[in-house]
Design an enzyme around this catalytic site. Sequence first.
Site: not given
Ligand code: ACO
Length: 325
Positions: A113, A282, A252
């Site tokens: 990214c 993204n 980004h």
């Molecule tokens: N819909 C509903 N629920 C979901 C989803 C979804 N799509 N995905 C995960 N959940 C659930 C999980 O299973 C979890 O449930 P549980 O509590 O019963 O276990 C709950 O939501 C919370 O999950 P977390 O992973 O703790 O959620 P978080 O608050 O961390 O948010 C997220 C997840 C949005 C992915 C966040 O961690 C994030 O933005 N991380 C960075 C990701 C990113 O920016 N990647 C891009 C870089 S990669 C690249 O550059 C190629």
Amino acid sequence: MERVGIVGLGSYLPSRIMRNQEWEEIVDTSNEWIVSKTGIRERRIASDDTCTSDLAVFAAKEALEDSGIDPENIDLIILATSSPDVPLSSTAAIVQGKLGCHNSAAFDINAVCSGWVHALDIGSRFAGTSGYENVLVIGSEIYSRILDWNDRSTCVLFGDGAGAALLRKTNSRGVLGSWIKSDGRGSEVIQIPAGGVRIPFGSENFSEEQKYFQMDGRAVWDFAVEAFPEAVNSVLEKVRMDIEDVDIIIPHQANLRIIEAGMNKLGLNMDKAYTNIERYGNTAGASIPIALKEAVDTKRVKTGNLVITVGFGGGLSWGANAIIW
Ligand code: ACO
């Protein structure tokens, strides 16, 4: 003072719009969850008959038109992608053939990214040196084809698209400098485990889910909210400018909440960040040039502005460019 400037911009977003509500039919998710956690409302999906190189060609053609430079006068094509057409040849070479840039060199770079930030750094070092008058720097991705559409923790986050910039020497405005960094200790935080030589497809250790994009979302979050402000501050220090000098940040587009956290750490209001993640999700290495072009088209970026482009992602890798527009 001579600098390397961006003299043409182009972008391409596939016409097919996929809204969050469609994901509700495919995986156990909701529009509310996606919007509240990421800010994404919809993304674009490339048609089955197009490849990453096709998106790159559409964006590059627009950048060529915008700059008034003919394909045969391009000397170098640098393509940032982590979703290449094929493992080899390079997607940049495929783009070169399709564009008719028969006098140019071409290579891919993969910094996921933050790829386009890296490519702009490399391109601005080449442009204006002997034999490299005009350099095309492209970011192009089709993540919809490397995602596991059953994995709700990743599939809802991404979209497809491409952006391109034409670099050449200018008289005053342009790239002041760049700052890039990697930390390979985090190389498995974001990965496609199989398909390389470590786990070839069909080998003894291969399992189906290993051919798809995988991410430890929490670890990426912790990394990104630090990497974003570090890259901005580091490039400013390098070019001897202050945070008060910044007119606009083009980050980004990974997650609106990451952008908000990064801007907050920098002590900047969100009105200094350009965001379009709600419409495109993204788009990995393509997100920054797509956002930059939109910001220029909508006059959010004006002549003389100090623009900071900042990327972070797989590798782990991160970096920023400082540009006087
Ligand atoms: N819909 C509903 N629920 C979901 C989803 C979804 N799509 N995905 C995960 N959940 C659930 C999980 O299973 C979890 O449930 P549980 O509590 O019963 O276990 C709950 O939501 C919370 O999950 P977390 O992973 O703790 O959620 P978080 O608050 O961390 O948010 C997220 C997840 C949005 C992915 C966040 O961690 C994030 O933005 N991380 C960075 C990701 C990113 O920016 N990647 C891009 C870089 S990669 C690249 O550059 C190629």
